[in-house]
Design an enzyme around this catalytic site. Structure first.
Site, mmCIF file in Angstrom:
data_model
loop_
_atom_site.group_PDB
_atom_site.id
_atom_site.type_symbol
_atom_site.label_atom_id
_atom_site.label_comp_id
_atom_site.label_asym_id
_atom_site.label_seq_id
_atom_site.Cartn_x
_atom_site.Cartn_y
_atom_site.Cartn_z
ATOM 1 N N GLY A 182 33.305 39.459 41.893
ATOM 2 C CA GLY A 182 33.614 38.114 42.782
ATOM 3 C C GLY A 182 33.282 37.721 43.631
ATOM 4 C CB SER A 198 28.510 38.512 40.076
ATOM 5 O OG SER A 198 29.687 38.365 41.193
ATOM 6 C CG ASN A 232 38.968 43.313 34.141
ATOM 7 O OD1 ASN A 232 40.173 43.166 34.072
ATOM 8 N ND2 ASN A 232 38.808 44.359 35.467
ATOM 9 C CD1 TRP A 233 39.315 37.795 29.940
ATOM 10 C CD2 TRP A 233 41.668 37.165 28.886
ATOM 11 N NE1 TRP A 233 38.781 37.149 29.085
ATOM 12 C CE2 TRP A 233 40.494 36.771 28.049
ATOM 13 C CE3 TRP A 233 43.023 37.492 28.215
ATOM 14 C CZ2 TRP A 233 41.063 36.134 26.953
ATOM 15 C CZ3 TRP A 233 43.086 36.406 27.124
ATOM 16 C CH2 TRP A 233 42.330 36.075 26.498
ATOM 17 C CE LYS A 234 38.373 41.426 38.002
ATOM 18 N NZ LYS A 234 37.604 41.612 39.391
ATOM 19 C CD GLU A 238 33.779 46.580 37.728
ATOM 20 O OE1 GLU A 238 32.946 45.542 36.931
ATOM 21 O OE2 GLU A 238 34.068 47.254 38.145
ATOM 22 C CG HIS A 271 38.483 47.001 38.872
ATOM 23 N ND1 HIS A 271 38.600 46.702 39.491
ATOM 24 C CD2 HIS A 271 37.250 46.548 37.880
ATOM 25 C CE1 HIS A 271 38.057 45.407 39.403
ATOM 26 N NE2 HIS A 271 37.295 45.276 38.282
ATOM 27 C CD GLU A 281 39.950 43.273 40.893
ATOM 28 O OE1 GLU A 281 38.888 42.275 41.243
ATOM 29 O OE2 GLU A 281 40.122 43.278 40.482
#
Length: 240
Positions: free
Chosen positions: A171, A204, A9-11, A165, A96, A98
């Site tokens: 992160g 992570s 996941n490159w965000k 997650e 997700h 976020e």
């Protein structure tokens, strides 16, 4: 046998030039390796067209990071399933933490997005997980079960990936103990009707802990954040 999937996941990272450089190095590092799992790159919308051409016919699948529940309409800044299909996206991350935290996505919205993805034959990667506060309060199981119950209404579990997650591990450099991650993923598997569903761990993930994660019996892959931005570290994870 359950399918193993390693997804990056490159965000909100990488320009087109950076993406092409990444792909060149990654392919070089994977050229002489035995494929252990399906590989998915979930990239920003600005890179989908570019990588669709670069990945065509290869063993790396293209994924998006969001999808709208409507097929078209007055939804400024959003992207529909038909648009993702047009760009050959095979996967899409839904729910997700976020998106839930910063953009107010509820379980109901997540459910509508999962259904929209499946309508367009795109495989959703449905994310579930608890906060540090919820874990400290002993509410992990209750939170996960509630998220699944509300997110899986009218969902085809034959065309779905779930990613556990723990939000406190995303992160932060703090990884959930692998035995605990395996336990929670086992609980997730108890809640679904399709026992062959792929369930990933995310939070992570690094080249140092990937082997231990992948030896757990309930874990079928990983959803990788920061370590997927570096082609060398991501190739190490893929080659675990």
């Amino acid at each position: 046998m359950r399918k193993k999937i390693i997804a990056g996941n490159w965000k909100m990272h990488k320009t087109q030039a950076e993406a092409l450089e990444f792909l060149s190095v990654l392919k070089l590092n994977l050229a002489n390796t035995t494929e252990k799992a399906d590989i998915v790159l979930c990239v920003p919308f600005t890179l989908l067209s570019l990588l669709s051409k670069s990945l065509h016919g290869g063993n790396i699948h293209l994924g998006a990071q969001n999808i709208h529940w409507a097929n078209e309409g007055a939804f400024t800044g959003e992207i529909s399933g038909s648009m993702l299909v047009d760009l050959n996206a095979n996967y899409v991350i839904v729910g997700h933490s976020e998106r839930r935290q910063y953009f107010g996505e509820t379980d109901k919205i997540v459910n509508e997005k999962v259904i929209a993805a499946q309508y367009h034959k795109i495989k959703p990667i449905l994310c579930v997980g608890e906060t540090k506060k919820q874990r400290d309060a002993g509410e992990v199981e209750k939170v996960i079960v509630k998220q699944l119950e509300q997110s899986l209404v009218n969902v085809d579990q034959g065309n779905l990936v779930i990613a556990y997650e723990p939000i406190w591990a995303i992160g932060t450099g703090e990884t959930c103990n692998v035995l605990e991650a395996n336990r929670i993923i086992g609980i997730i598997r108890e809640q679904v009707t399709n026992k062959g569903i792929t369930i990933q761990y995310g939070g992570s993930v690094t080249p140092k802990n990937i082997s231990e994660i992948m030896t757990q019996p309930n874990i079928d892959g990983v959803l990788v954040g920061g370590a997927s931005l570096n082609p060398l570290s991501f190739s190490e994870i893929i080659n675990y």
